[in-house]
Design a protein around this motif. Structure first.
Motif, PDB file in Angstrom:
ATOM      1  N   GLN A 134      10.791  -6.645 -19.889  1.00 15.17           N
ATOM      2  CA  GLN A 134      10.194  -5.799 -20.924  1.00 15.17           C
ATOM      3  C   GLN A 134      10.393  -4.325 -20.581  1.00 15.17           C
ATOM      4  O   GLN A 134      10.884  -3.542 -21.400  1.00 15.17           O
ATOM      5  CB  GLN A 134       8.713  -6.105 -21.098  1.00 15.17           C
ATOM      6  N   ALA A 135      10.023  -3.949 -19.366  1.00 14.18           N
ATOM      7  CA  ALA A 135      10.187  -2.549 -18.953  1.00 14.18           C
ATOM      8  C   ALA A 135      11.654  -2.204 -18.762  1.00 14.18           C
ATOM      9  O   ALA A 135      12.088  -1.092 -19.100  1.00 14.18           O
ATOM     10  CB  ALA A 135       9.411  -2.296 -17.665  1.00 14.18           C
ATOM     11  N   GLU A 136      12.443  -3.144 -18.229  1.00 21.59           N
ATOM     12  CA  GLU A 136      13.850  -2.858 -17.941  1.00 21.59           C
ATOM     13  C   GLU A 136      14.646  -2.616 -19.223  1.00 21.59           C
ATOM     14  O   GLU A 136      15.503  -1.720 -19.278  1.00 21.59           O
ATOM     15  CB  GLU A 136      14.457  -4.011 -17.152  1.00 21.59           C
ATOM     16  N   VAL A 137      14.384  -3.401 -20.245  1.00 21.40           N
ATOM     17  CA  VAL A 137      15.091  -3.215 -21.511  1.00 21.40           C
ATOM     18  C   VAL A 137      14.774  -1.850 -22.101  1.00 21.40           C
ATOM     19  O   VAL A 137      15.673  -1.120 -22.551  1.00 21.40           O
ATOM     20  CB  VAL A 137      14.726  -4.331 -22.514  1.00 21.40           C
ATOM     21  N   HIS A 138      13.514  -1.457 -22.097  1.00 19.94           N
ATOM     22  CA  HIS A 138      13.139  -0.144 -22.635  1.00 19.94           C
ATOM     23  C   HIS A 138      13.768   0.980 -21.810  1.00 19.94           C
ATOM     24  O   HIS A 138      14.249   1.975 -22.367  1.00 19.94           O
ATOM     25  CB  HIS A 138      11.619   0.008 -22.659  1.00 19.94           C
ATOM     26  N   ARG A 139      13.776   0.819 -20.490  1.00 20.22           N
ATOM     27  CA  ARG A 139      14.347   1.861 -19.633  1.00 20.22           C
ATOM     28  C   ARG A 139      15.833   2.054 -19.931  1.00 20.22           C
ATOM     29  O   ARG A 139      16.318   3.173 -20.096  1.00 20.22           O
ATOM     30  CB  ARG A 139      14.156   1.493 -18.163  1.00 20.22           C
ATOM     31  N   ARG A 140      16.552   0.942 -20.027  1.00 18.65           N
ATOM     32  CA  ARG A 140      17.992   1.041 -20.254  1.00 18.65           C
ATOM     33  C   ARG A 140      18.313   1.554 -21.655  1.00 18.65           C
ATOM     34  O   ARG A 140      19.217   2.372 -21.834  1.00 18.65           O
ATOM     35  CB  ARG A 140      18.653  -0.325 -20.023  1.00 18.65           C
ATOM     36  N   ARG A 141      17.566   1.059 -22.623  1.00 22.17           N
ATOM     37  CA  ARG A 141      17.838   1.491 -23.999  1.00 22.17           C
ATOM     38  C   ARG A 141      17.518   2.980 -24.160  1.00 22.17           C
ATOM     39  O   ARG A 141      18.249   3.705 -24.853  1.00 22.17           O
ATOM     40  CB  ARG A 141      17.053   0.640 -24.997  1.00 22.17           C
ATOM     41  N   ASN A 142      16.453   3.446 -23.542  1.00 22.66           N
ATOM     42  CA  ASN A 142      16.111   4.867 -23.630  1.00 22.66           C
ATOM     43  C   ASN A 142      17.198   5.736 -23.004  1.00 22.66           C
ATOM     44  O   ASN A 142      17.548   6.806 -23.534  1.00 22.66           O
ATOM     45  CB  ASN A 142      14.764   5.134 -22.955  1.00 22.66           C
ATOM     46  N   PHE A 143      17.729   5.285 -21.862  1.00 20.76           N
ATOM     47  CA  PHE A 143      18.800   6.054 -21.217  1.00 20.76           C
ATOM     48  C   PHE A 143      20.053   6.071 -22.094  1.00 20.76           C
ATOM     49  O   PHE A 143      20.685   7.123 -22.282  1.00 20.76           O
ATOM     50  CB  PHE A 143      19.135   5.482 -19.843  1.00 20.76           C
ATOM     51  N   LEU A 144      20.413   4.922 -22.638  1.00 21.20           N
ATOM     52  CA  LEU A 144      21.591   4.859 -23.498  1.00 21.20           C
ATOM     53  C   LEU A 144      21.411   5.733 -24.737  1.00 21.20           C
ATOM     54  O   LEU A 144      22.361   6.367 -25.210  1.00 21.20           O
ATOM     55  CB  LEU A 144      21.868   3.409 -23.915  1.00 21.20           C
ATOM     56  N   ARG A 145      20.191   5.752 -25.263  1.00 24.31           N
ATOM     57  CA  ARG A 145      19.918   6.580 -26.432  1.00 24.31           C
ATOM     58  C   ARG A 145      20.087   8.060 -26.080  1.00 24.31           C
ATOM     59  O   ARG A 145      20.635   8.852 -26.871  1.00 24.31           O
ATOM     60  CB  ARG A 145      18.495   6.328 -26.938  1.00 24.31           C
ATOM     61  N   THR A 146      19.612   8.446 -24.899  1.00 22.76           N
ATOM     62  CA  THR A 146      19.734   9.830 -24.460  1.00 22.76           C
ATOM     63  C   THR A 146      21.201  10.237 -24.348  1.00 22.76           C
ATOM     64  O   THR A 146      21.595  11.331 -24.783  1.00 22.76           O
ATOM     65  CB  THR A 146      19.024  10.029 -23.113  1.00 22.76           C
ATOM     66  N   VAL A 147      22.017   9.365 -23.753  1.00 27.19           N
ATOM     67  CA  VAL A 147      23.447   9.659 -23.609  1.00 27.19           C
ATOM     68  C   VAL A 147      24.119   9.726 -24.978  1.00 27.19           C
ATOM     69  O   VAL A 147      24.923  10.632 -25.240  1.00 27.19           O
ATOM     70  CB  VAL A 147      24.126   8.593 -22.718  1.00 27.19           C
ATOM     71  N   TRP A 148      23.781   8.796 -25.854  1.00 22.50           N
ATOM     72  CA  TRP A 148      24.405   8.787 -27.182  1.00 22.50           C
ATOM     73  C   TRP A 148      24.026  10.032 -27.976  1.00 22.50           C
ATOM     74  O   TRP A 148      24.891  10.690 -28.568  1.00 22.50           O
ATOM     75  CB  TRP A 148      23.992   7.526 -27.945  1.00 22.50           C
ATOM     76  N   GLU A 149      22.733  10.374 -27.979  1.00 20.06           N
ATOM     77  CA  GLU A 149      22.285  11.529 -28.755  1.00 20.06           C
ATOM     78  C   GLU A 149      22.785  12.840 -28.155  1.00 20.06           C
ATOM     79  O   GLU A 149      23.024  13.810 -28.874  1.00 20.06           O
ATOM     80  CB  GLU A 149      20.763  11.544 -28.849  1.00 20.06           C
ATOM     81  N   GLY A 150      22.939  12.873 -26.823  1.00 20.81           N
ATOM     82  CA  GLY A 150      23.343  14.114 -26.184  1.00 20.81           C
ATOM     83  C   GLY A 150      24.836  14.354 -26.175  1.00 20.81           C
ATOM     84  O   GLY A 150      25.283  15.511 -26.089  1.00 20.81           O
ATOM     85  N   ILE A 151      25.643  13.270 -26.271  1.00 23.11           N
ATOM     86  CA  ILE A 151      27.095  13.431 -26.134  1.00 23.11           C
ATOM     87  C   ILE A 151      27.861  12.793 -27.289  1.00 23.11           C
ATOM     88  O   ILE A 151      28.665  13.447 -27.958  1.00 23.11           O
ATOM     89  CB  ILE A 151      27.571  12.826 -24.794  1.00 23.11           C
ATOM     90  N   VAL A 152      27.616  11.510 -27.542  1.00 24.44           N
ATOM     91  CA  VAL A 152      28.427  10.793 -28.532  1.00 24.44           C
ATOM     92  C   VAL A 152      28.166  11.303 -29.941  1.00 24.44           C
ATOM     93  O   VAL A 152      29.113  11.632 -30.684  1.00 24.44           O
ATOM     94  CB  VAL A 152      28.164   9.271 -28.449  1.00 24.44           C
ATOM     95  N   LYS A 153      26.918  11.379 -30.331  1.00 24.52           N
ATOM     96  CA  LYS A 153      26.600  11.824 -31.688  1.00 24.52           C
ATOM     97  C   LYS A 153      27.126  13.227 -31.983  1.00 24.52           C
ATOM     98  O   LYS A 153      27.735  13.459 -33.047  1.00 24.52           O
ATOM     99  CB  LYS A 153      25.092  11.753 -31.927  1.00 24.52           C
ATOM    100  N   PRO A 154      26.939  14.205 -31.058  1.00 25.46           N
ATOM    101  CA  PRO A 154      27.513  15.530 -31.328  1.00 25.46           C
ATOM    102  C   PRO A 154      29.038  15.507 -31.472  1.00 25.46           C
ATOM    103  O   PRO A 154      29.586  16.295 -32.260  1.00 25.46           O
ATOM    104  CB  PRO A 154      27.079  16.346 -30.098  1.00 25.46           C
ATOM    105  N   LEU A 155      29.723  14.621 -30.743  1.00 25.18           N
ATOM    106  CA  LEU A 155      31.173  14.519 -30.897  1.00 25.18           C
ATOM    107  C   LEU A 155      31.536  14.078 -32.312  1.00 25.18           C
ATOM    108  O   LEU A 155      32.495  14.577 -32.903  1.00 25.18           O
ATOM    109  CB  LEU A 155      31.742  13.531 -29.880  1.00 25.18           C
ATOM    110  N   THR A 156      30.764  13.125 -32.844  1.00 22.92           N
ATOM    111  CA  THR A 156      31.052  12.643 -34.203  1.00 22.92           C
ATOM    112  C   THR A 156      30.742  13.709 -35.258  1.00 22.92           C
ATOM    113  O   THR A 156      31.345  13.702 -36.338  1.00 22.92           O
ATOM    114  CB  THR A 156      30.245  11.374 -34.518  1.00 22.92           C
ATOM    115  N   GLU A 157      29.831  14.596 -34.943  1.00 18.24           N
ATOM    116  CA  GLU A 157      29.475  15.666 -35.889  1.00 18.24           C
ATOM    117  C   GLU A 157      30.475  16.815 -35.838  1.00 18.24           C
ATOM    118  O   GLU A 157      30.823  17.395 -36.876  1.00 18.24           O
ATOM    119  CB  GLU A 157      28.065  16.175 -35.584  1.00 18.24           C
ATOM    120  N   ASP A 158      30.955  17.133 -34.625  1.00 14.68           N
ATOM    121  CA  ASP A 158      31.869  18.270 -34.475  1.00 14.68           C
ATOM    122  C   ASP A 158      33.332  17.888 -34.721  1.00 14.68           C
ATOM    123  O   ASP A 158      34.125  18.731 -35.157  1.00 14.68           O
ATOM    124  CB  ASP A 158      31.736  18.860 -33.075  1.00 14.68           C
TER     125      ASP A 158
END
Length: 437
Positions: A134-158
Protein backbone atom coordinates in the motif's frame (compact mmCIF):
# COMPACT_ATOMS: atom_id res chain seq x y z
CA UNK A 1 2.39 -12.17 -37.11
CA UNK A 2 4.00 -8.97 -38.36
CA UNK A 3 6.23 -8.99 -35.28
CA UNK A 4 7.65 -12.46 -35.96
CA UNK A 5 8.05 -11.52 -39.62
CA UNK A 6 10.05 -8.44 -38.54
CA UNK A 7 12.21 -10.68 -36.34
CA UNK A 8 12.87 -12.98 -39.29
CA UNK A 9 13.67 -10.25 -41.78
CA UNK A 10 15.53 -7.78 -39.56
CA UNK A 11 17.35 -10.16 -37.23
CA UNK A 12 17.46 -13.46 -39.14
CA UNK A 13 15.75 -15.36 -36.34
CA UNK A 14 12.89 -17.82 -36.76
CA UNK A 15 11.28 -19.33 -33.66
CA UNK A 16 10.06 -22.31 -35.66
CA UNK A 17 13.65 -23.39 -36.28
CA UNK A 18 13.66 -24.58 -32.69
CA UNK A 19 10.38 -26.43 -33.06
CA UNK A 20 8.46 -23.80 -31.06
CA UNK A 21 5.39 -21.74 -31.82
CA UNK A 22 3.48 -18.83 -30.26
CA UNK A 23 -0.11 -19.72 -29.32
CA UNK A 24 -2.93 -18.33 -27.16
CA UNK A 25 -3.02 -19.51 -23.54
CA UNK A 26 -6.07 -20.40 -21.45
CA UNK A 27 -6.11 -16.97 -19.80
CA UNK A 28 -6.37 -15.18 -23.13
CA UNK A 29 -2.70 -14.19 -23.30
CA UNK A 30 0.02 -15.77 -25.43
CA UNK A 31 2.79 -18.20 -24.65
CA UNK A 32 5.43 -20.31 -26.34
CA UNK A 33 4.63 -23.96 -26.97
CA UNK A 34 6.58 -26.99 -28.07
CA UNK A 35 5.78 -27.90 -31.66
CA UNK A 36 4.61 -31.15 -33.15
CA UNK A 37 7.84 -32.96 -32.34
CA UNK A 38 9.22 -33.75 -28.91
CA UNK A 39 11.81 -31.13 -27.97
CA UNK A 40 15.03 -32.27 -26.32
CA UNK A 41 16.25 -30.39 -23.28
CA UNK A 42 18.99 -27.86 -23.85
CA UNK A 43 18.91 -24.60 -25.80
CA UNK A 44 15.31 -23.81 -26.74
CA UNK A 45 15.87 -20.28 -28.03
CA UNK A 46 18.98 -18.45 -29.16
CA UNK A 47 18.17 -14.87 -30.12
CA UNK A 48 20.99 -12.80 -31.66
CA UNK A 49 22.47 -9.90 -29.72
CA UNK A 50 21.10 -7.59 -32.41
CA UNK A 51 17.61 -8.44 -31.07
CA UNK A 52 18.52 -7.42 -27.51
CA UNK A 53 17.05 -3.99 -26.73
CA UNK A 54 19.58 -2.39 -24.39
CA UNK A 55 20.49 1.15 -23.41
CA UNK A 56 23.57 1.43 -25.68
CA UNK A 57 21.35 0.76 -28.71
CA UNK A 58 18.75 3.24 -27.46
CA UNK A 59 21.36 5.94 -26.83
CA UNK A 60 22.45 5.71 -30.49
CA UNK A 61 18.89 6.03 -31.82
CA UNK A 62 17.60 9.13 -33.59
CA UNK A 63 15.01 9.54 -30.85
CA UNK A 64 17.60 9.57 -28.04
CA UNK A 65 19.71 12.07 -29.94
CA UNK A 66 16.71 14.40 -30.03
CA UNK A 67 15.82 13.75 -26.41
CA UNK A 68 19.24 14.07 -24.77
CA UNK A 69 19.87 17.79 -25.40
CA UNK A 70 16.34 18.57 -24.19
CA UNK A 71 17.06 16.69 -20.96
CA UNK A 72 20.38 18.43 -20.47
CA UNK A 73 18.75 21.82 -20.94
CA UNK A 74 16.29 21.00 -18.17
CA UNK A 75 18.98 19.52 -15.89
CA UNK A 76 16.85 16.40 -15.75
CA UNK A 77 19.40 14.34 -13.83
CA UNK A 78 19.10 16.72 -10.90
CA UNK A 79 15.36 15.98 -10.84
CA UNK A 80 15.84 12.24 -10.55
CA UNK A 81 15.99 11.35 -14.25
CA UNK A 82 17.91 8.15 -15.03
CA UNK A 83 18.77 5.99 -18.02
CA UNK A 84 15.74 3.86 -17.16
CA UNK A 85 13.46 6.83 -17.80
CA UNK A 86 15.11 7.37 -21.18
CA UNK A 87 14.41 3.70 -21.90
CA UNK A 88 10.74 4.28 -21.09
CA UNK A 89 10.58 7.31 -23.36
CA UNK A 90 12.07 5.24 -26.17
CA UNK A 91 9.46 2.53 -25.61
CA UNK A 92 6.68 5.10 -25.89
CA UNK A 93 8.13 6.50 -29.10
CA UNK A 94 8.61 3.01 -30.54
CA UNK A 95 5.04 2.09 -29.62
CA UNK A 96 3.43 5.11 -31.25
CA UNK A 97 5.86 5.92 -34.05
CA UNK A 98 5.86 3.53 -37.05
CA UNK A 99 9.15 5.06 -38.21
CA UNK A 100 10.95 3.87 -35.08
CA UNK A 101 12.88 0.72 -36.04
CA UNK A 102 11.66 -1.06 -32.90
CA UNK A 103 8.00 -0.27 -33.56
CA UNK A 104 7.08 -3.88 -34.55
CA UNK A 105 8.27 -5.05 -31.13
CA UNK A 106 6.79 -2.24 -29.00
CA UNK A 107 3.46 -2.51 -30.80
CA UNK A 108 2.92 -6.09 -29.57
CA UNK A 109 3.69 -5.36 -25.92
CA UNK A 110 0.38 -5.75 -24.03
CA UNK A 111 -1.74 -2.61 -23.99
CA UNK A 112 -2.54 -2.99 -20.27
CA UNK A 113 -0.99 -4.47 -17.15
CA UNK A 114 -2.31 -5.58 -13.77
CA UNK A 115 0.41 -4.45 -11.36
CA UNK A 116 -0.91 -2.19 -8.56
CA UNK A 117 0.53 0.99 -10.06
CA UNK A 118 -2.17 0.54 -12.70
CA UNK A 119 -4.99 0.22 -10.13
CA UNK A 120 -7.20 3.15 -9.11
CA UNK A 121 -5.93 4.83 -5.95
CA UNK A 122 -9.03 3.89 -3.97
CA UNK A 123 -8.51 0.24 -4.95
CA UNK A 124 -4.92 0.33 -3.70
CA UNK A 125 -6.06 1.82 -0.39
CA UNK A 126 -8.82 -0.74 -0.10
CA UNK A 127 -7.45 -4.03 -1.40
CA UNK A 128 -3.87 -3.51 -0.20
CA UNK A 129 -4.73 -1.85 3.13
CA UNK A 130 -2.36 -2.80 5.93
CA UNK A 131 0.29 -4.27 3.63
CA UNK A 132 3.73 -3.10 2.64
CA UNK A 133 2.57 -2.64 -0.95
CA UNK A 134 0.00 0.00 0.00
CA UNK A 135 2.70 2.48 0.99
CA UNK A 136 5.15 1.27 -1.67
CA UNK A 137 2.70 1.78 -4.53
CA UNK A 138 1.91 5.32 -3.40
CA UNK A 139 5.60 6.13 -2.95
CA UNK A 140 6.54 4.92 -6.41
CA UNK A 141 3.57 6.47 -8.15
CA UNK A 142 4.20 9.83 -6.47
CA UNK A 143 7.83 9.78 -7.59
CA UNK A 144 6.88 8.86 -11.15
CA UNK A 145 4.29 11.62 -11.17
CA UNK A 146 6.91 14.13 -10.02
CA UNK A 147 9.29 13.09 -12.81
CA UNK A 148 6.54 13.16 -15.43
CA UNK A 149 5.19 16.56 -14.37
CA UNK A 150 8.66 18.06 -14.00
CA UNK A 151 10.23 16.77 -17.23
CA UNK A 152 8.01 14.76 -19.58
CA UNK A 153 4.93 16.97 -19.58
CA UNK A 154 6.91 20.20 -20.19
CA UNK A 155 8.64 18.50 -23.14
CA UNK A 156 5.26 17.73 -24.69
CA UNK A 157 4.17 21.33 -24.17
CA UNK A 158 7.33 22.96 -25.53
CA UNK A 159 8.06 20.49 -28.35
CA UNK A 160 4.73 18.83 -29.23
CA UNK A 161 5.92 17.70 -32.66
CA UNK A 162 8.91 15.86 -31.22
CA UNK A 163 7.06 14.61 -28.14
CA UNK A 164 3.33 14.37 -28.93
CA UNK A 165 1.27 14.87 -25.74
CA UNK A 166 -0.96 11.87 -26.45
CA UNK A 167 2.04 9.59 -26.90
CA UNK A 168 3.76 10.73 -23.70
CA UNK A 169 0.71 11.12 -21.47
CA UNK A 170 0.67 10.23 -17.76
CA UNK A 171 -1.24 7.02 -18.48
CA UNK A 172 1.29 6.00 -21.11
CA UNK A 173 4.15 6.88 -18.76
CA UNK A 174 2.76 4.34 -16.28
CA UNK A 175 2.35 1.86 -19.14
CA UNK A 176 6.04 2.24 -20.04
CA UNK A 177 7.04 1.61 -16.44
CA UNK A 178 4.95 -1.58 -16.31
CA UNK A 179 6.21 -2.75 -19.70
CA UNK A 180 9.78 -2.28 -18.52
CA UNK A 181 9.46 -3.94 -15.11
CA UNK A 182 7.49 -6.92 -16.43
CA UNK A 183 9.52 -7.68 -19.55
CA UNK A 184 13.18 -6.93 -18.80
CA UNK A 185 16.04 -9.29 -18.04
CA UNK A 186 19.42 -8.78 -16.32
CA UNK A 187 21.73 -6.23 -17.92
CA UNK A 188 24.57 -8.75 -18.13
CA UNK A 189 22.93 -10.77 -20.94
CA UNK A 190 23.70 -7.86 -23.28
CA UNK A 191 27.12 -7.93 -24.90
CA UNK A 192 27.00 -4.15 -25.36
CA UNK A 193 26.23 -3.66 -21.66
CA UNK A 194 29.20 -5.84 -20.78
CA UNK A 195 31.41 -3.66 -22.96
CA UNK A 196 30.09 -0.41 -21.47
CA UNK A 197 29.53 -1.22 -17.83
CA UNK A 198 28.53 2.02 -16.16
CA UNK A 199 25.69 3.63 -14.28
CA UNK A 200 23.96 4.06 -17.64
CA UNK A 201 23.47 0.32 -18.09
CA UNK A 202 19.89 -0.76 -17.59
CA UNK A 203 18.10 -4.05 -17.71
CA UNK A 204 17.33 -5.26 -21.21
CA UNK A 205 14.38 -6.47 -23.25
CA UNK A 206 14.55 -9.78 -25.08
CA UNK A 207 11.96 -9.93 -27.86
CA UNK A 208 10.61 -13.47 -28.44
CA UNK A 209 12.07 -14.74 -25.16
CA UNK A 210 9.78 -12.33 -23.33
CA UNK A 211 6.81 -14.23 -24.77
CA UNK A 212 7.71 -17.19 -22.54
CA UNK A 213 5.72 -17.17 -19.29
CA UNK A 214 7.10 -17.73 -15.79
CA UNK A 215 6.79 -20.81 -13.60
CA UNK A 216 8.76 -21.07 -10.37
CA UNK A 217 11.17 -23.98 -10.04
CA UNK A 218 11.10 -24.45 -13.81
CA UNK A 219 14.64 -25.57 -14.81
CA UNK A 220 14.89 -22.96 -17.53
CA UNK A 221 16.71 -19.63 -17.64
CA UNK A 222 18.61 -17.24 -19.89
CA UNK A 223 22.36 -17.20 -20.50
CA UNK A 224 24.77 -14.82 -22.20
CA UNK A 225 27.09 -15.55 -25.08
CA UNK A 226 28.94 -12.90 -27.03
CA UNK A 227 26.74 -13.36 -30.09
CA UNK A 228 23.44 -14.62 -28.64
CA UNK A 229 21.19 -14.83 -25.61
CA UNK A 230 20.25 -18.44 -24.92
CA UNK A 231 17.17 -19.78 -23.18
CA UNK A 232 18.28 -23.15 -21.87
CA UNK A 233 16.03 -25.86 -20.45
CA UNK A 234 17.82 -28.25 -18.09
CA UNK A 235 14.95 -30.62 -17.37
CA UNK A 236 13.37 -33.52 -19.21
CA UNK A 237 12.36 -33.52 -22.84
CA UNK A 238 9.34 -31.40 -23.66
CA UNK A 239 6.38 -33.32 -25.09
CA UNK A 240 4.80 -31.84 -28.17
CA UNK A 241 2.07 -29.32 -27.53
CA UNK A 242 3.06 -28.33 -23.97
CA UNK A 243 3.69 -24.72 -22.98
CA UNK A 244 7.31 -23.78 -22.39
CA UNK A 245 8.09 -21.82 -19.23
CA UNK A 246 11.08 -19.86 -17.98
CA UNK A 247 12.03 -19.22 -14.38
CA UNK A 248 12.25 -15.53 -13.45
CA UNK A 249 13.92 -16.49 -10.17
CA UNK A 250 12.91 -17.14 -6.57
CA UNK A 251 10.49 -14.24 -6.24
CA UNK A 252 7.73 -13.80 -3.69
CA UNK A 253 4.29 -12.53 -4.58
CA UNK A 254 5.07 -8.99 -3.43
CA UNK A 255 7.81 -8.68 -6.03
CA UNK A 256 5.83 -10.54 -8.69
CA UNK A 257 2.72 -8.40 -8.20
CA UNK A 258 4.59 -5.10 -8.10
CA UNK A 259 6.82 -5.75 -11.10
CA UNK A 260 4.98 -8.29 -13.23
CA UNK A 261 1.32 -8.01 -12.27
CA UNK A 262 0.70 -11.62 -11.26
CA UNK A 263 0.90 -13.85 -8.18
CA UNK A 264 1.56 -17.54 -7.55
CA UNK A 265 -0.81 -19.46 -5.28
CA UNK A 266 1.02 -20.86 -2.25
CA UNK A 267 4.24 -19.15 -3.32
CA UNK A 268 7.08 -20.78 -1.32
CA UNK A 269 9.23 -17.68 -1.79
CA UNK A 270 6.79 -15.27 -0.13
CA UNK A 271 8.29 -12.85 2.37
CA UNK A 272 6.80 -10.10 4.49
CA UNK A 273 8.52 -6.81 5.24
CA UNK A 274 9.01 -5.25 8.65
CA UNK A 275 10.91 -2.09 9.48
CA UNK A 276 11.62 -0.71 12.94
CA UNK A 277 11.41 2.81 14.22
CA UNK A 278 12.11 4.60 17.47
CA UNK A 279 10.02 7.56 18.59
CA UNK A 280 11.47 11.00 19.25
CA UNK A 281 14.14 11.07 21.93
CA UNK A 282 16.85 13.40 23.20
CA UNK A 283 19.81 13.95 20.89
CA UNK A 284 22.48 12.02 22.87
CA UNK A 285 20.27 8.92 23.09
CA UNK A 286 19.42 9.10 19.39
CA UNK A 287 23.03 9.56 18.31
CA UNK A 288 24.10 6.66 20.50
CA UNK A 289 21.52 4.31 18.97
CA UNK A 290 22.32 5.43 15.41
CA UNK A 291 26.05 4.91 16.01
CA UNK A 292 25.50 1.39 17.36
CA UNK A 293 23.12 0.42 14.57
CA UNK A 294 25.51 1.64 11.91
CA UNK A 295 28.38 -0.10 13.68
CA UNK A 296 26.35 -3.30 13.35
CA UNK A 297 26.06 -2.71 9.59
CA UNK A 298 22.35 -1.83 9.60
CA UNK A 299 20.66 0.75 7.36
CA UNK A 300 19.49 3.70 9.49
CA UNK A 301 17.54 6.83 8.62
CA UNK A 302 16.52 9.75 10.82
CA UNK A 303 13.96 12.43 10.04
CA UNK A 304 13.82 16.07 11.08
CA UNK A 305 11.91 15.21 14.25
CA UNK A 306 14.63 12.81 15.37
CA UNK A 307 12.71 9.61 14.71
CA UNK A 308 14.91 6.64 13.80
CA UNK A 309 13.96 4.15 11.08
CA UNK A 310 15.93 0.94 10.70
CA UNK A 311 16.08 -1.26 7.63
CA UNK A 312 13.45 -3.19 5.78
CA UNK A 313 13.72 -6.71 7.11
CA UNK A 314 12.35 -9.66 5.15
CA UNK A 315 10.64 -12.46 7.08
CA UNK A 316 10.49 -15.76 5.22
CA UNK A 317 7.43 -17.92 4.77
CA UNK A 318 8.49 -20.26 7.58
CA UNK A 319 8.35 -17.31 9.99
CA UNK A 320 12.02 -17.29 10.94
CA UNK A 321 13.12 -13.81 11.98
CA UNK A 322 16.32 -12.44 10.43
CA UNK A 323 19.19 -12.13 12.88
CA UNK A 324 19.58 -8.50 11.83
CA UNK A 325 15.98 -7.80 12.88
CA UNK A 326 16.61 -9.31 16.32
CA UNK A 327 19.81 -7.30 16.61
CA UNK A 328 18.11 -4.03 15.66
CA UNK A 329 15.34 -4.55 18.22
CA UNK A 330 17.92 -5.31 20.93
CA UNK A 331 19.97 -2.17 20.17
CA UNK A 332 16.93 0.11 20.02
CA UNK A 333 15.70 -1.23 23.34
CA UNK A 334 18.95 -1.40 25.31
CA UNK A 335 21.17 1.23 23.60
CA UNK A 336 24.06 -1.22 23.43
CA UNK A 337 25.36 -3.95 21.18
CA UNK A 338 24.78 -7.49 22.36
CA UNK A 339 27.53 -9.92 23.17
CA UNK A 340 28.95 -12.03 20.35
CA UNK A 341 25.88 -14.24 20.43
CA UNK A 342 22.54 -12.68 21.29
CA UNK A 343 21.46 -15.78 23.16
CA UNK A 344 24.32 -15.20 25.65
CA UNK A 345 22.78 -11.92 26.75
CA UNK A 346 20.94 -11.48 30.02
CA UNK A 347 17.64 -13.29 30.03
CA UNK A 348 15.49 -10.20 30.69
CA UNK A 349 17.06 -8.14 27.88
CA UNK A 350 16.50 -10.89 25.35
CA UNK A 351 12.94 -11.44 26.57
CA UNK A 352 12.16 -7.73 26.35
CA UNK A 353 13.48 -7.42 22.79
CA UNK A 354 11.57 -10.51 21.65
CA UNK A 355 8.44 -9.28 23.42
CA UNK A 356 8.82 -6.07 21.51
CA UNK A 357 9.09 -7.86 18.17
CA UNK A 358 6.11 -10.04 19.01
CA UNK A 359 3.99 -6.96 19.62
CA UNK A 360 5.01 -5.46 16.30
CA UNK A 361 4.30 -8.69 14.44
CA UNK A 362 0.86 -8.96 16.04
CA UNK A 363 0.15 -5.37 14.95
CA UNK A 364 1.27 -6.07 11.37
CA UNK A 365 -0.80 -9.26 11.25
CA UNK A 366 -3.81 -7.38 12.59
CA UNK A 367 -3.43 -4.74 9.87
CA UNK A 368 -3.34 -7.38 7.14
CA UNK A 369 -6.36 -9.20 8.57
CA UNK A 370 -8.36 -6.00 9.02
CA UNK A 371 -7.62 -5.05 5.43
CA UNK A 372 -9.12 -8.31 4.18
CA UNK A 373 -12.54 -6.73 4.70
CA UNK A 374 -11.78 -4.66 1.56
CA UNK A 375 -14.02 -6.88 -0.54
CA UNK A 376 -16.97 -5.41 1.34
CA UNK A 377 -15.88 -1.79 0.79
CA UNK A 378 -17.77 -1.32 -2.46
CA UNK A 379 -14.66 -0.29 -4.39
CA UNK A 380 -14.82 -1.75 -7.87
CA UNK A 381 -11.89 -3.81 -9.13
CA UNK A 382 -11.68 -6.40 -11.88
CA UNK A 383 -12.05 -10.02 -10.83
CA UNK A 384 -8.47 -10.77 -11.85
CA UNK A 385 -7.07 -7.94 -9.74
CA UNK A 386 -9.25 -8.99 -6.80
CA UNK A 387 -7.77 -12.46 -7.07
CA UNK A 388 -4.24 -11.06 -7.21
CA UNK A 389 -4.86 -8.96 -4.10
CA UNK A 390 -6.25 -12.02 -2.29
CA UNK A 391 -3.26 -14.19 -3.21
CA UNK A 392 -0.84 -11.49 -2.08
CA UNK A 393 -2.66 -10.79 1.18
CA UNK A 394 -2.99 -14.50 1.98
CA UNK A 395 0.75 -14.95 1.63
CA UNK A 396 1.45 -11.92 3.84
CA UNK A 397 -0.95 -13.17 6.50
CA UNK A 398 0.61 -16.65 6.48
CA UNK A 399 4.12 -15.26 6.89
CA UNK A 400 3.13 -13.08 9.85
CA UNK A 401 1.13 -15.92 11.41
CA UNK A 402 4.14 -18.24 11.14
CA UNK A 403 6.41 -15.58 12.65
CA UNK A 404 4.01 -14.94 15.54
CA UNK A 405 3.72 -18.68 16.24
CA UNK A 406 7.49 -19.24 16.22
CA UNK A 407 8.16 -16.24 18.42
CA UNK A 408 5.42 -17.21 20.89
CA UNK A 409 6.99 -20.65 21.24
CA UNK A 410 10.42 -19.11 21.73
CA UNK A 411 9.13 -16.73 24.38
CA UNK A 412 7.37 -19.58 26.21
CA UNK A 413 10.59 -21.58 26.25
CA UNK A 414 12.61 -18.62 27.54
CA UNK A 415 10.00 -17.88 30.17
CA UNK A 416 9.81 -21.46 31.33
CA UNK A 417 6.38 -21.97 29.79
CA UNK A 418 4.68 -19.24 31.82
CA UNK A 419 2.32 -16.80 30.13
CA UNK A 420 3.57 -13.28 29.56
CA UNK A 421 2.13 -10.08 28.30
CA UNK A 422 3.27 -10.27 24.68
CA UNK A 423 1.78 -6.93 23.75
CA UNK A 424 3.41 -4.78 26.42
CA UNK A 425 5.69 -2.06 25.14
CA UNK A 426 8.00 0.33 26.96
CA UNK A 427 8.24 4.07 26.68
CA UNK A 428 10.87 4.16 23.95
CA UNK A 429 10.31 1.09 21.87
CA UNK A 430 10.54 0.54 18.14
CA UNK A 431 7.37 0.99 16.17
CA UNK A 432 6.51 -0.36 12.74
CA UNK A 433 8.09 1.63 9.92
CA UNK A 434 6.07 2.87 6.97
CA UNK A 435 7.16 -0.05 4.77
CA UNK A 436 8.94 2.09 2.18
CA UNK A 437 12.06 0.69 0.63
Amino acid sequence: SSFLEWVRKSHDFDITRRGLEVLPTEDGQHGVFAGKEENPSGVLLDIPQSLVLDFPKISRSAFAKRLEPRLQAREAAAQGWTAVHTFWMFLLDARGNPENEWHPFAAVIPASFDDPLQWPEEAVNSYLAGTNLQAEVHRRRNFLRTVWEGIVKPLTEDFPEEFPPARFSWENWLWARSAYTSRTFPAAVSTENRAHLSEDCTEVMLPVIDLVNHRHKEPCGVEWTETHVLMRHKGDKLPSGVEVFVNYGDKGNEELLLAYGFCVAGNPFDTAALSLGAKEMDTPARLRKVELLQQAGLSVDTDESGKISVGLFRIRRDGELPKTLRLAAFVLLTSRLPKEHLEEEEHDDVMDSLDLLHGLLVAKLGGVIDGEEANESGVQLSELRRQLATLYRTGQRQVFEAACTRLTQELDELDGGSEGDDDEEGDEVPEPGDGER
